[in-house]
Scaffold this motif. Structure first.
Motif: not given
Length: 544
Positions: A311-319, A327-328, A380-384
């Motif tokens: 499974l995948m986890y996510r970690q945000e990359i913040v400007a 989103s990044h 119908g979800k936002k994925i950008s």
């Protein structure tokens, strides 16, 4: 005119290698006046160690063998200081086509050169003990194997016994100190010609050049005694440390893979036999390569691929400037056990790399990420956004892998939903497979993907290589970021890498940003993005 006002140092040199005209930038670079420079032979300005090559190349210009040459060399300034310069020397011919004079352009690259030297040292040395690291050790071993000489050499793997007891009892600070002290003991117990390296947490390797097996065995048994006599005292605790050693003879028929595998197997046999001893590899030990622990992981990885239990986890990359709200995320793989336990990649990926399963995992990740995004879009979800995916070095040279990825990405049409897949490749993997990496990056950029060079500063760190790679992001290795508040050298490294990245048009990302103070500091330096625990630990990747 343009010559005198040029921002780069320029000079004209006649066929006697005499400087006869310079601009102001040449004076600024060398510290000499125009009058002094125009009375000076070209070679007087060149560092003594570089004169023979410079003389030969210039004579080639005079004799018409070449019309231009470029050279990285040292100049000696008037105050005696040596500086590194990139020099381009071009011929100007007379009406008969013969050499008339040469035009020299010189650019000071001392800062870049020194930074590259620092990074190269760091790339090839263990930060804790300052011993050569695995990369440097394997490079030297390969050089030896390439000689194909008839001399006998010995490779030894050394694994510390009871080291975990020190760590568990007194913590990692004590563990680090014991490694530092033992590194000194090991160096003192070996011949000066032997190469000692730290290749892992409590693992060392020794390359004994021009050494018979009997001589190596005698030397290493003496070393075992020195290790037994070593007592580590920390606060009220006292520890005895032992070592298990595995030896293998290297000859003209040896290969890198076999030598490392056999030394590792012999070390494993020494541990199995009771530790605190050495074991010499023989061909009868072949069964040891089927190590139960690693092979068990291989089976579990293969099962996870079949049963979809990654499974995948996510970690945000913040400007850091706060303006970029898109989103990044970096997406990070985990393995889920039957009982629900989540296993981090550091546990299973080494076995995957060793037994050629890494490309299979990479393929699973790409397919899973793309399918998840397409499914969410259909709901119908936002994925950008930008989604970073790590790739192993094994995948870079696998044409079937990137053919599959290209087809998958083209069919998904994720770009129509403002989705960008950004592949992260490590600096070491990219440079080790440069031709494959360039082809891979070019092909995938053509279908809208981006690329990040991960852990920059931890591997080979040559800016010359960096210029060849068509990447978008430069991720500054966390070892610089983590201690940047207390270590001014690390902060300077961050600043330098960030500046060079920006000059090359790259966005920079600081990894291992663990608190607000570090975030504020890298924001102050001008790094574009931050990633780390200050913004929370990685979380399961769910598209809301």
């Amino acid at each position: 005119g343009a010559f005198n006002n040029a921002g780069v140092a320029m000079g004209l040199i006649d066929s006697n290698m005499q400087i006869f005209k310079v601009n102001q930038a040449s004076c600024d670079l060398s510290g000499y006046s125009e009058d002094e420079l125009t009375k000076m032979p070209m070679l007087d300005l060149t560092h003594q160690s570089d004169r023979a090559q410079s003389k030969q190349l210039f004579e080639d210009l005079i004799n018409g063998i070449r019309q231009q040459y470029q050279l990285r060399k040292r100049y000696t300034r008037k105050n005696g200081e040596s500086i590194w310069v990139n020099v381009t020397v071009s011929t100007v011919n007379d009406d008969n086509g013969d050499f008339e004079y040469a035009v020299v352009h010189a650019q000071d690259i001392s800062q870049e050169y020194q930074l590259t030297q620092k990074l190269t040292h760091q790339a090839q040395h263990d930060a804790l003990t300052d011993l050569p690291n695995r990369y440097a050790f394997e490079m030297r071993l390969q050089e030896l194997l390439d000689l194909k000489d008839n001399d006998e050499h010995v490779l030894c793997y050394l694994d510390l016994d009871q080291f975990k007891v020190v760590n568990d009892t007194c913590g990692h600070i004590a563990g680090d100190e014991v490694l530092r002290q033992l590194a000194t003991v090991l160096k003192q117990g070996l011949r000066k010609s032997d190469l000692l390296a730290r290749i892992g947490g409590d693992e060392f390797a020794v390359l004994m050049f021009n050494c018979s097996l009997d001589a190596a065995k005698h030397q290493l048994e003496l070393l075992l005694t020195k290790i037994r006599d070593f007592h580590f005292i920390y606060e009220e605790h006292s520890f005895n440390i032992g070592a298990s050693m595995g030896l293998v003879v290297i000859d003209a028929q040896s290969t890198m893979t076999e030598a490392l595998k056999h030394a590792d197997s012999a070390c494993y046999a020494a541990k199995e036999a009771g530790r605190d001893r050495l074991h010499i590899y023989t061909h009868d030990d072949e069964f040891l390569t089927q190590r139960s622990g690693e092979m068990a992981w291989v089976a579990r990885i293969q099962r996870a691929l079949l049963e979809n239990s990654f499974l995948m986890y996510r970690q945000e990359i913040v400007a850091t400037n706060g303006n970029d709200k898109s989103s990044h995320y970096e997406l990070l793989i985990r393995m889920k056990e039957d009982d629900g336990t989540i296993i981090s990649p550091g546990i299973f990926l080494p076995a995957a790399e060793r037994y050629n399963l890494a490309a299979g995992i990479d393929s699973w990740v790409v397919n899973h990420v793309v399918n998840t995004l397409v499914s969410a879009r259909n709901d119908g979800k936002k994925i950008s956004g930008i989604y970073n995916i790590n790739l192993s070095g094994h995948s870079l040279g696998d044409t079937r892998f990137y053919d599959e990825i290209i087809k998958k990405i083209q069919q998904s049409k994720l770009d129509e939903s403002d989705v960008c897949i950004c592949f992260e490749i490590t600096e070491t993997a990219a440079i080790s497979n440069m031709t494959a990496a360039l082809h891979f990056i070019t092909e995938l950029r053509a279908v809208g993907c981006q690329f990040a060079l991960d852990d920059f500063g931890s591997g080979l760190s040559s800016f010359a290589y960096l210029k060849q790679l068509p990447i978008d992001y430069l991720k500054i290795d966390g070892m610089f970021v983590r201690d940047c508040l207390s270590d001014p050298v690390n902060l300077e490294m961050i600043d330098s890498i960030n500046s060079i990245g920006h000059v090359m048009g790259l966005k920079t990302v600081a990894e291992f940003v663990e608190n607000d103070e570090i975030f504020n500091k890298i924001q102050e330096v001008g790094v574009d993005y931050a990633q780390g625990y200050w913004n929370g630990k990685p979380q399961p990747w769910i598209i809301d």
